[in-house]
Write a protein that holds these residues in place. Structure first.
Motif, PDB file in Angstrom:
ATOM      1  N   GLN A 120      37.458  33.541  10.329  1.00 53.10           N
ATOM      2  CA  GLN A 120      37.347  33.255  11.755  1.00 53.10           C
ATOM      3  C   GLN A 120      38.546  33.849  12.476  1.00 53.10           C
ATOM      4  OE1 GLN A 120      36.764  29.107  12.768  1.00 53.10           O
ATOM      5  NE2 GLN A 120      37.571  29.375  14.832  1.00 53.10           N
ATOM      6  N   ARG A 121      38.293  34.597  13.525  1.00 54.07           N
ATOM      7  CA  ARG A 121      39.374  35.215  14.288  1.00 54.07           C
ATOM      8  C   ARG A 121      39.115  34.998  15.776  1.00 54.07           C
ATOM      9  NH1 ARG A 121      43.425  38.804  13.549  1.00 54.07           N
ATOM     10  NH2 ARG A 121      44.005  40.154  15.288  1.00 54.07           N
ATOM     11  N   PRO A 122      39.921  34.164  16.438  1.00 53.79           N
ATOM     12  CA  PRO A 122      39.749  33.940  17.877  1.00 53.79           C
ATOM     13  C   PRO A 122      39.852  35.248  18.670  1.00 53.79           C
ATOM     14  CG  PRO A 122      41.175  32.269  16.944  1.00 53.79           C
ATOM     15  CD  PRO A 122      40.977  33.302  15.871  1.00 53.79           C
ATOM     16  N   TRP A 123      39.322  35.200  19.862  1.00 55.01           N
ATOM     17  CA  TRP A 123      39.214  36.389  20.700  1.00 55.01           C
ATOM     18  C   TRP A 123      39.563  36.021  22.131  1.00 55.01           C
ATOM     19  CZ3 TRP A 123      38.360  41.249  19.048  1.00 55.01           C
ATOM     20  CH2 TRP A 123      38.045  42.223  19.990  1.00 55.01           C
ATOM     21  N   SER A 124      40.025  36.966  22.911  1.00 50.10           N
ATOM     22  CA  SER A 124      40.327  36.685  24.312  1.00 50.10           C
ATOM     23  C   SER A 124      40.005  37.876  25.193  1.00 50.10           C
ATOM     24  CB  SER A 124      41.804  36.292  24.487  1.00 50.10           C
ATOM     25  OG  SER A 124      42.651  37.392  24.213  1.00 50.10           O
ATOM     26  N   GLU A 125      39.751  37.578  26.448  1.00 48.42           N
ATOM     27  CA  GLU A 125      39.588  38.581  27.501  1.00 48.42           C
ATOM     28  C   GLU A 125      40.524  38.154  28.630  1.00 48.42           C
ATOM     29  OE1 GLU A 125      37.546  41.177  27.354  1.00 48.42           O
ATOM     30  OE2 GLU A 125      36.382  40.654  25.569  1.00 48.42           O
ATOM     31  N   ALA A 126      41.304  39.067  29.166  1.00 45.32           N
ATOM     32  CA  ALA A 126      42.272  38.675  30.189  1.00 45.32           C
ATOM     33  C   ALA A 126      42.358  39.693  31.310  1.00 45.32           C
ATOM     34  CB  ALA A 126      43.658  38.482  29.559  1.00 45.32           C
ATOM     35  N   SER A 127      42.610  39.169  32.511  1.00 48.68           N
ATOM     36  CA  SER A 127      42.880  40.009  33.672  1.00 48.68           C
ATOM     37  C   SER A 127      43.973  39.308  34.479  1.00 48.68           C
ATOM     38  CB  SER A 127      41.616  40.194  34.516  1.00 48.68           C
ATOM     39  OG  SER A 127      41.884  40.981  35.660  1.00 48.68           O
ATOM     40  N   LEU A 128      45.172  39.298  33.904  1.00 47.69           N
ATOM     41  CA  LEU A 128      46.300  38.585  34.503  1.00 47.69           C
ATOM     42  C   LEU A 128      47.356  39.559  35.000  1.00 47.69           C
ATOM     43  CD1 LEU A 128      46.807  35.784  31.806  1.00 47.69           C
ATOM     44  CD2 LEU A 128      45.472  35.663  33.913  1.00 47.69           C
ATOM     45  N   GLN A 129      48.035  39.176  36.079  1.00 53.43           N
ATOM     46  CA  GLN A 129      49.105  40.009  36.622  1.00 53.43           C
ATOM     47  C   GLN A 129      50.489  39.492  36.245  1.00 53.43           C
ATOM     48  OE1 GLN A 129      48.387  40.295  40.839  1.00 53.43           O
ATOM     49  NE2 GLN A 129      46.739  41.765  40.592  1.00 53.43           N
ATOM     50  N   GLY A 130      50.637  38.190  36.067  1.00 52.07           N
ATOM     51  CA  GLY A 130      51.932  37.599  35.721  1.00 52.07           C
ATOM     52  C   GLY A 130      51.836  36.784  34.453  1.00 52.07           C
TER      53      GLY A 130
END
Length: 359
Positions: free
Chosen positions: A239-249
């Protein structure tokens, strides 16, 4: 008037140096909606740990300063009402941070992610729209709120328990594009299932998540990398967690104590300089400004002090000014300045002594 000018100068200096973010602040509101579904109406759907996971997240988030809305064993109507309440709360403050956490069953069908309410009666693909809850509704609520930042955490990638005749159902959850200012975390990578953990405990993902969240000084994305490493090790790579991000700070669940202490120390030093300057700024004695330059040759007001020395000191006093520049402060001067550095408010006598003697 003096107090007002002190506060204004300090506020402007904090913003200009970036220390404002390092000091504790109460302006940012943090709101979390936590849903944990264990007790499904259909026996084959029941899970051991999501309710425990929700309780663990509630404790961790409250310790991080979040106001929490918690729904255990949520029906479809509960989902709609809770998300509406959550969206309204984060919309009240443009600086707010919103967090949505879900533990329970979730499936993807034709690229759409659905969370399964406890009262769901799903026999075919067509039932998903009617009985399940589309995660996109959460993202739409966040987008409509127009708040500063949002986090979505889905511990919902457990094996599909729905009828095998449902042809559109795929393993795990599908990837979603993170709207601007949003971080989306999945318990498992796309098309991968997540482990529920031992009965009576926490799921593997949430167990590692609350552990990493408690560490001070970790930016959100760095924190999630620790979660990935922990889950990967716990499941031996299954099992390998995953992420999607659109952060500026950067976002911190817990800011580092060291950074705040260092910021306060720098602030204290500047406050002492400002106190010194306020005590002499209306003086007609060039030696006062020479003393300031001796103490703070590169200070915030050094250029002004140099001009005052040049304009105010007559030629016959040049030797006295030169002596003042070189004369070290006496013991009481140092004592007063040290007390100011420790945050003690100086009285009129102390201020007068700085002006008259600390040259």
């Amino acid at each position: 008037m003096l107090v007002t000018s002190l506060r204004l100068w300090l506020a402007l200096w904090l913003v200009s140096t970036g220390l404002w973010a390092a000091l504790p602040a109460d302006a940012e509101s943090r709101i979390a909606l936590i849903i944990g579904n264990s007790n499904y109406a259909r026996a084959t759907l029941r899970l051991a740990n999501p309710a425990n996971d929700a309780a663990a997240m509630q404790r961790a988030l409250q310790q991080a300063g979040f106001e929490t809305i918690v729904k255990l064993n949520a029906s479809r109507l509960d989902f709609y009402r809770a998300v509406e309440e959550f969206s309204a709360k984060i919309a009240r403050d443009p600086n707010s941070v919103g967090l949505f956490y879900y533990a329970g069953h979730g499936v993807q069908s034709e690229g759409v992610n659905y969370l399964i309410p406890v009262d769901a009666q799903i026999e075919s693909d067509a039932d998903l729209e009617a009985d399940a809850f589309d995660v996109a509704r959460v993202l739409r609520g966040m987008r409509a709120a127009q708040n500063e930042m949002n986090i979505v955490i889905l511990d919902a990638c457990r094996d599909n328990p729905l009828p095998r005749t449902m042809r559109g159902i795929e393993r795990g959850l599908a990837r979603m594009d993170a709207p601007s200012g949003t971080f989306i975390a999945y318990a498992a990578a796309p098309d991968q299932s997540a482990q529920d953990g031992e009965r009576g405990g926490n799921g593997v993902f949430t167990s590692e998540l609350v552990k990493a969240m408690a560490e001070p000084g970790l930016p959100l994305e760095q924190m999630f990398k620790k979660v990935i490493a922990g889950v990967n090790a716990d499941t031996h790579g299954k099992q390998r967690p995953w992420s999607e991000a659109s952060l500026q700070g950067d976002f911190y669940f817990h800011a580092t104590v060291a950074s705040a202490d260092q910021a306060r120390a720098r602030l204290d030093s500047r406050a002492v300089e400002l106190t010194f300057w306020e005590s002499i700024r209306d003086s007609n004695n060039a030696a006062d400004f020479a003393a300031y330059l001796n103490k703070y040759p590169h200070g915030e007001f050094a250029a002004i002090a140099a001009n005052r020395v040049k304009q105010s000191a007559p030629a016959t006093n040049s030797m006295a000014v030169s002596t003042a520049l070189k004369k070290p402060p006496d013991g009481r001067c140092e004592s007063i300045l040290q007390r100011a550095q420790l945050g003690e408010t100086l009285n009129d006598e102390d201020r007068a002594y700085i002006k008259e003697r600390c040259q």
